[in-house]
Design a protein around this motif. Sequence first.
Motif, PDB file in Angstrom:
ATOM      1  N   LEU A 104     -84.465   1.292 -26.318  1.00  7.41           N
ATOM      2  CA  LEU A 104     -84.096  -0.033 -26.800  1.00  7.41           C
ATOM      3  C   LEU A 104     -84.649  -0.242 -28.202  1.00  7.41           C
ATOM      4  O   LEU A 104     -85.744   0.207 -28.524  1.00  7.41           O
ATOM      5  CB  LEU A 104     -84.666  -1.125 -25.880  1.00  7.41           C
ATOM      6  N   ASN A 105     -83.888  -0.935 -29.015  1.00  8.61           N
ATOM      7  CA  ASN A 105     -84.352  -1.344 -30.330  1.00  8.61           C
ATOM      8  C   ASN A 105     -83.831  -2.744 -30.597  1.00  8.61           C
ATOM      9  O   ASN A 105     -82.619  -2.986 -30.548  1.00  8.61           O
ATOM     10  CB  ASN A 105     -83.849  -0.384 -31.412  1.00  8.61           C
ATOM     11  N   LYS A 106     -84.760  -3.675 -30.812  1.00  6.94           N
ATOM     12  CA  LYS A 106     -84.410  -5.079 -31.036  1.00  6.94           C
ATOM     13  C   LYS A 106     -83.486  -5.606 -29.937  1.00  6.94           C
ATOM     14  O   LYS A 106     -82.530  -6.341 -30.187  1.00  6.94           O
ATOM     15  CB  LYS A 106     -83.763  -5.255 -32.408  1.00  6.94           C
ATOM     16  N   GLY A 107     -83.796  -5.194 -28.705  1.00  6.54           N
ATOM     17  CA  GLY A 107     -83.092  -5.714 -27.543  1.00  6.54           C
ATOM     18  C   GLY A 107     -81.797  -5.037 -27.192  1.00  6.54           C
ATOM     19  O   GLY A 107     -81.151  -5.409 -26.205  1.00  6.54           O
ATOM     20  N   GLN A 108     -81.407  -4.022 -27.954  1.00  5.77           N
ATOM     21  CA  GLN A 108     -80.132  -3.362 -27.695  1.00  5.77           C
ATOM     22  C   GLN A 108     -80.336  -1.896 -27.345  1.00  5.77           C
ATOM     23  O   GLN A 108     -81.281  -1.256 -27.814  1.00  5.77           O
ATOM     24  CB  GLN A 108     -79.210  -3.472 -28.907  1.00  5.77           C
ATOM     25  N   VAL A 109     -79.432  -1.366 -26.517  1.00  4.56           N
ATOM     26  CA  VAL A 109     -79.479   0.050 -26.157  1.00  4.56           C
ATOM     27  C   VAL A 109     -79.008   0.872 -27.354  1.00  4.56           C
ATOM     28  O   VAL A 109     -77.885   0.699 -27.839  1.00  4.56           O
ATOM     29  CB  VAL A 109     -78.583   0.336 -24.936  1.00  4.56           C
ATOM     30  N   VAL A 110     -79.868   1.762 -27.823  1.00  5.81           N
ATOM     31  CA  VAL A 110     -79.523   2.604 -28.973  1.00  5.81           C
ATOM     32  C   VAL A 110     -79.453   4.084 -28.609  1.00  5.81           C
ATOM     33  O   VAL A 110     -78.907   4.882 -29.368  1.00  5.81           O
ATOM     34  CB  VAL A 110     -80.522   2.391 -30.138  1.00  5.81           C
ATOM     35  N   GLY A 128     -87.749  -5.097 -25.999  1.00  7.60           N
ATOM     36  CA  GLY A 128     -87.066  -5.743 -24.882  1.00  7.60           C
ATOM     37  C   GLY A 128     -87.303  -5.096 -23.538  1.00  7.60           C
ATOM     38  O   GLY A 128     -86.705  -5.498 -22.537  1.00  7.60           O
ATOM     39  N   LYS A 129     -88.219  -4.123 -23.483  1.00 10.77           N
ATOM     40  CA  LYS A 129     -88.453  -3.400 -22.230  1.00 10.77           C
ATOM     41  C   LYS A 129     -88.963  -4.316 -21.122  1.00 10.77           C
ATOM     42  O   LYS A 129     -88.405  -4.355 -20.024  1.00 10.77           O
ATOM     43  CB  LYS A 129     -89.462  -2.253 -22.463  1.00 10.77           C
ATOM     44  N   THR A 130     -90.042  -5.041 -21.408  1.00 11.30           N
ATOM     45  CA  THR A 130     -90.614  -5.925 -20.390  1.00 11.30           C
ATOM     46  C   THR A 130     -89.678  -7.077 -20.078  1.00 11.30           C
ATOM     47  O   THR A 130     -89.597  -7.538 -18.927  1.00 11.30           O
ATOM     48  CB  THR A 130     -91.989  -6.453 -20.844  1.00 11.30           C
ATOM     49  N   VAL A 150     -87.700   3.251 -23.098  1.00 13.10           N
ATOM     50  CA  VAL A 150     -88.653   3.432 -24.203  1.00 13.10           C
ATOM     51  C   VAL A 150     -88.248   2.545 -25.378  1.00 13.10           C
ATOM     52  O   VAL A 150     -87.108   2.105 -25.488  1.00 13.10           O
ATOM     53  CB  VAL A 150     -88.728   4.914 -24.662  1.00 13.10           C
ATOM     54  N   GLY A 151     -89.219   2.298 -26.245  1.00 15.99           N
ATOM     55  CA  GLY A 151     -88.962   1.480 -27.421  1.00 15.99           C
ATOM     56  C   GLY A 151     -90.260   0.948 -27.992  1.00 15.99           C
ATOM     57  O   GLY A 151     -91.307   0.990 -27.340  1.00 15.99           O
TER      58      GLY A 151
END
Length: 231
Positions: free
Chosen positions: A206-212, A39-41, A33-34
């Motif tokens: 994900l947030n801005k490509g990073q796992v949060v 960055g999901k796709t 999710v995000g």
Amino acid sequence: MISANNLSKTYNGVTVLNIENLEIPKGQSFGLVGNNGAGKTTFFSLLLDLIQPTTGNIHNNGIQVEKSEAWKPFTSAFIDESFIIGYLTAEEYFYFIGDLRKQSKGDIDALLEKHREFFNNEILKSGKYLRDLSKGNMKKVGIIGALIGNPELIVLDEPFANLDPTTVNRLKKIIKELADDPNVTVLVSSHDLNHTVDVCSRIVALNKGQVVKDIQTSAETLKELEAFFAV
């Protein structure tokens, strides 16, 4: 089953995905999710070797995806309408995919009969080319097409988008049935937190490509995610 290490993707100097390590075991129903641009796709595209990583690598069942195609026979996906063939009817498309995956016409007919309710009498035997279907009906075709051949890994990007509430509930039932099989790994991305929590045993945000966030789904998961994205 899935292992990503030092995985990143950069476009024009902007890093859109940066995952140091992510492991997804076999048999897990995994939700990504995000927000838009999270960055999901990109992650799914790297997993399916549709784009090349800037750094690092991703393995599917021990196979580095950009180095070998040995993962393809047990992997299927529906990302968007580019995955279907617009000049075919639904039946022609299903039989074509079935042939690629060494399924008989009878196998395909049995699968279509099993999921006849999902199509809601709008697709099969309509005579329409796939390019003339609504976005929602194209998605139905792509999702069922991804089930052909009993794949061990199924990747669905935004499967709930453009579907009416009844079809969403039917799709949730399909995903839950797949997730009950310990030999099948299901990866789902979605903007809809509620739907994703309903069908996935683990959620990664994900947030801005990073796992949060990396959460095993519980009764509190939806509230935790809603609170995080409300900030």
